[in-house]
Write a protein that holds these residues in place. Structure first.
Motif, PDB file in Angstrom:
ATOM      1  N   ILE A 199       0.840  -1.205   0.000  1.00 31.46           N
ATOM      2  CA  ILE A 199       0.000   0.000   0.000  1.00 31.46           C
ATOM      3  C   ILE A 199       0.873   1.252   0.000  1.00 31.46           C
ATOM      4  CG2 ILE A 199      -1.700   1.303   1.330  1.00 31.46           C
ATOM      5  CD1 ILE A 199      -2.791  -1.345   2.355  1.00 31.46           C
ATOM      6  N   GLU A 200       1.903   1.250   0.831  1.00 31.49           N
ATOM      7  CA  GLU A 200       2.816   2.391   0.888  1.00 31.49           C
ATOM      8  C   GLU A 200       3.500   2.611  -0.451  1.00 31.49           C
ATOM      9  OE1 GLU A 200       5.180   5.557   2.122  1.00 31.49           O
ATOM     10  OE2 GLU A 200       3.353   4.684   2.993  1.00 31.49           O
ATOM     11  N   LEU A 201       3.880   1.516  -1.116  1.00 30.17           N
ATOM     12  CA  LEU A 201       4.532   1.635  -2.421  1.00 30.17           C
ATOM     13  C   LEU A 201       3.588   2.240  -3.453  1.00 30.17           C
ATOM     14  CD1 LEU A 201       6.988   1.065  -4.207  1.00 30.17           C
ATOM     15  CD2 LEU A 201       6.068  -1.233  -4.607  1.00 30.17           C
ATOM     16  N   SER A 202       2.329   1.823  -3.431  1.00 28.35           N
ATOM     17  CA  SER A 202       1.350   2.375  -4.371  1.00 28.35           C
ATOM     18  C   SER A 202       1.130   3.862  -4.119  1.00 28.35           C
ATOM     19  CB  SER A 202       0.033   1.608  -4.252  1.00 28.35           C
ATOM     20  OG  SER A 202      -0.958   2.169  -5.091  1.00 28.35           O
ATOM     21  N   GLN A 203       0.988   4.240  -2.853  1.00 26.87           N
ATOM     22  CA  GLN A 203       0.802   5.654  -2.527  1.00 26.87           C
ATOM     23  C   GLN A 203       2.024   6.476  -2.918  1.00 26.87           C
ATOM     24  OE1 GLN A 203      -0.090   5.548   1.660  1.00 26.87           O
ATOM     25  NE2 GLN A 203      -2.274   5.121   1.343  1.00 26.87           N
ATOM     26  N   ALA A 204       3.213   5.935  -2.672  1.00 22.01           N
ATOM     27  CA  ALA A 204       4.436   6.657  -3.032  1.00 22.01           C
ATOM     28  C   ALA A 204       4.527   6.862  -4.535  1.00 22.01           C
ATOM     29  CB  ALA A 204       5.656   5.907  -2.515  1.00 22.01           C
ATOM     30  N   GLY A 205       4.135   5.850  -5.306  1.00 23.42           N
ATOM     31  CA  GLY A 205       4.158   5.991  -6.763  1.00 23.42           C
ATOM     32  C   GLY A 205       3.191   7.050  -7.253  1.00 23.42           C
ATOM     33  N   ASN A 206       1.985   7.084  -6.674  1.00 22.22           N
ATOM     34  CA  ASN A 206       1.009   8.099  -7.067  1.00 22.22           C
ATOM     35  C   ASN A 206       1.479   9.495  -6.687  1.00 22.22           C
ATOM     36  OD1 ASN A 206      -0.710   6.118  -8.062  1.00 22.22           O
ATOM     37  ND2 ASN A 206      -1.835   5.906  -6.123  1.00 22.22           N
ATOM     38  N   ASP A 207       2.055   9.628  -5.497  1.00 17.75           N
ATOM     39  CA  ASP A 207       2.549  10.940  -5.061  1.00 17.75           C
ATOM     40  C   ASP A 207       3.683  11.418  -5.967  1.00 17.75           C
ATOM     41  OD1 ASP A 207       0.734  10.918  -3.029  1.00 17.75           O
ATOM     42  OD2 ASP A 207       2.156  10.284  -1.471  1.00 17.75           O
ATOM     43  N   LEU A 208       4.544  10.520  -6.381  1.00 15.78           N
ATOM     44  CA  LEU A 208       5.638  10.909  -7.276  1.00 15.78           C
ATOM     45  C   LEU A 208       5.109  11.357  -8.632  1.00 15.78           C
ATOM     46  CD1 LEU A 208       8.629  11.185  -7.890  1.00 15.78           C
ATOM     47  CD2 LEU A 208       8.678   8.753  -8.484  1.00 15.78           C
ATOM     48  N   ALA A 209       4.130  10.632  -9.170  1.00  9.25           N
ATOM     49  CA  ALA A 209       3.551  11.022 -10.463  1.00  9.25           C
ATOM     50  C   ALA A 209       2.895  12.397 -10.374  1.00  9.25           C
ATOM     51  CB  ALA A 209       2.536   9.974 -10.914  1.00  9.25           C
ATOM     52  N   LEU A 210       2.187  12.656  -9.269  1.00  8.85           N
ATOM     53  CA  LEU A 210       1.543  13.964  -9.104  1.00  8.85           C
ATOM     54  C   LEU A 210       2.574  15.069  -8.928  1.00  8.85           C
ATOM     55  CD1 LEU A 210      -1.040  15.610  -8.768  1.00  8.85           C
ATOM     56  CD2 LEU A 210      -1.020  15.019  -6.334  1.00  8.85           C
ATOM     57  N   ALA A 211       3.634  14.803  -8.169  1.00  7.79           N
ATOM     58  CA  ALA A 211       4.679  15.806  -7.974  1.00  7.79           C
ATOM     59  C   ALA A 211       5.372  16.129  -9.290  1.00  7.79           C
ATOM     60  CB  ALA A 211       5.692  15.314  -6.944  1.00  7.79           C
TER      61      ALA A 211
END
Length: 438
Positions: A199-211
């Motif tokens: 779950i943390e990995l998925s959230q981190a990936g989404n946050d990176l794409a948005l950033a």
């Protein structure tokens, strides 16, 4: 120079291998090196991001257009009124009519032209101050967006390593359960922890794409950036104190803009004062009387008599606008002073937090994790102890990322307020010692 965010990488996660049932070593994934492909020279740099934003940001281009508009207004303000050519015919019959041809030229009195020129120059100063303020805000926005990408990038690396480590630990726990070394409950806990890392990995990936998308938006692109960003190699040094930063406040772009607005309103008041004086119109022409067959020279003067309208209402309004601009200048100074102190205190707090995390918390969490891992191998600690130590270590690293991001945002806010001043390494976090990076 090693990456600024390298200490939050996984070099600290290089712990002793976990033993399986046959005591076979279980490898733990290593952290990508700061010199590796993730931080190659082809990665996007902060300087390149700022340069690209200055070249392509549509809002900055729009602010630059105001300078061209002001240049046109300055040109127009210096022009004198055009002369008028008039023709007057009295009578219809050719042999009985009188015709007059004359040129009328208005002569501006009261310094109207000079007042208009001064006003146009002040409007150009306001446009220039707006452009400088926009550039300062844009640069700070790029810095913030860039370090958001950098933080999300490191968070993703941390999440990836956490997942890989959880997979290894789950495998080791499964083998120990098979060998009868630990309870199956421990394996279940390991699998739950592994699911949390997904779950943390998925959230981190989404946050990176948005950033990445937010960073690309600073130069007007709808397509997010590709690849990684490179950690700026800024020398470490003591940043300016709050008192030293306050000394830069009078030159802040927003204050300079407010000061230019005061001067512009004062120039507007002078224009309105000059309009109290009526303009003189000089007429010169020729009049021919067909009835008597002679031509006469016509000379005339016309000037309004300022009996009722002396432009007193516009003068009063302009003076009050000048007073309002002065009040707004004081309000901006007070507002920016408070914001600058707050940003400086945030920066001090973030740097202090980084020092504590780097020198005390991270080494302690790493030591506890290594001890828990070794004790688990020797059968002295339960698997829950290992998970707690692992969770503590990753929480400390996450806290380090947040503190580092906060220091960057605080420094960007300072630059947004006082402009592009040298903060003497305030954008740089303390470097890890050799022991932490080995």
């Amino acid at each position: 120079m090693r990456s600024l965010l390298f200490p939050i990488g996984l070099a600290l996660l290089c712990a002793q291998p976990l033993s399986a049932a046959a005591q076979a070593p279980v490898p733990i994934p290593a952290t990508p090196s700061a010199d590796g492909p993730l931080f190659a020279s082809s990665a996007l740099t902060l300087e390149a991001s700022i340069r690209r934003a200055f070249q392509s940001n549509p809002g900055l281009r729009a602010a630059g257009r105001d300078l061209d508009i002001a240049a046109g207004q300055r040109m127009q303000a210096g022009l004198v009124p055009n002369p008028q050519l008039s023709y007057l015919s009295e009578g219809i019959k050719k042999d009985a009519r009188t015709t007059t041809v004359q040129i009328n030229q208005a002569i501006e009195l009261g310094g109207k032209r000079g007042a208009r020129i001064t006003l146009a120059e002040r409007e150009r100063d306001v446009a220039s101050a707006d452009l400088a303020s926009y550039r300062s805000v844009l640069r700070a926005d790029v810095v913030t967006a860039f370090f958001d990408v950098l933080t999300a990038q490191e968070r993703l690396l941390l999440a990836q390593a956490s997942q890989e480590l959880s997979q290894k630990v789950t495998g080791a726990a499964s083998r120990r359960v098979t060998a009868g070394k630990i309870s199956p409950v421990e394996e279940t806990r390991a699998r739950v922890a592994e699911a949390s890392t997904k779950i943390e990995l998925s959230q981190a990936g989404n946050d990176l794409a948005l950033a990445k998308r937010r960073l690309a938006a600073t130069w007007g692109s709808l397509t997010p950036i590709e690849g990684m960003v490179e950690t700026p190699a800024v020398p470490v040094g003591a940043h300016l104190t709050t008192a030293e930063l306050l000394l830069h406040l009078p030159a802040a772009p927003q204050i300079a803009r407010a000061r230019s607005e005061v001067e512009r309103q004062a120039a507007t008041a002078e224009v309105e004062r000059s309009r109290r004086f009526p303009d003189l119109t000089i007429s010169l022409g020729s009049k021919r009387d067909e009835q008597i067959g002679i031509r006469q020279t016509v000379v005339g003067l016309a000037v309004p008599f300022p009996l009722f309208d002396r432009n007193q209402g516009n003068v009063l309004s302009a003076l009050r606008r000048t007073d309002k601009a002065r009040d707004e200048l004081l309000a901006v100074q007070n507002k920016l002073s408070v914001e600058l102190v707050q940003a400086s205190l945030r920066l001090n707090g973030a740097r202090s937090e980084l020092d504590i995390l780097r020198n005390e918390i991270l080494p302690g969490a790493q030591s506890a994790y290594e001890a828990g891992t070794k004790g688990f191998e020797l059968g002295k600690f339960g698997f829950l102890d290992v998970l707690d130590a692992q969770r503590t270590l990753f929480q400390a690293k996450t806290q380090y990322v947040r503190a580092l991001a906060e220091s960057h945002r605080a420094a960007a806010d300072i630059e947004r307020i006082v402009g592009n001043v040298e903060l003497h390494g305030s954008l740089t976090s303390p470097q890890p010692n050799n022991k932490e990076t080995q």
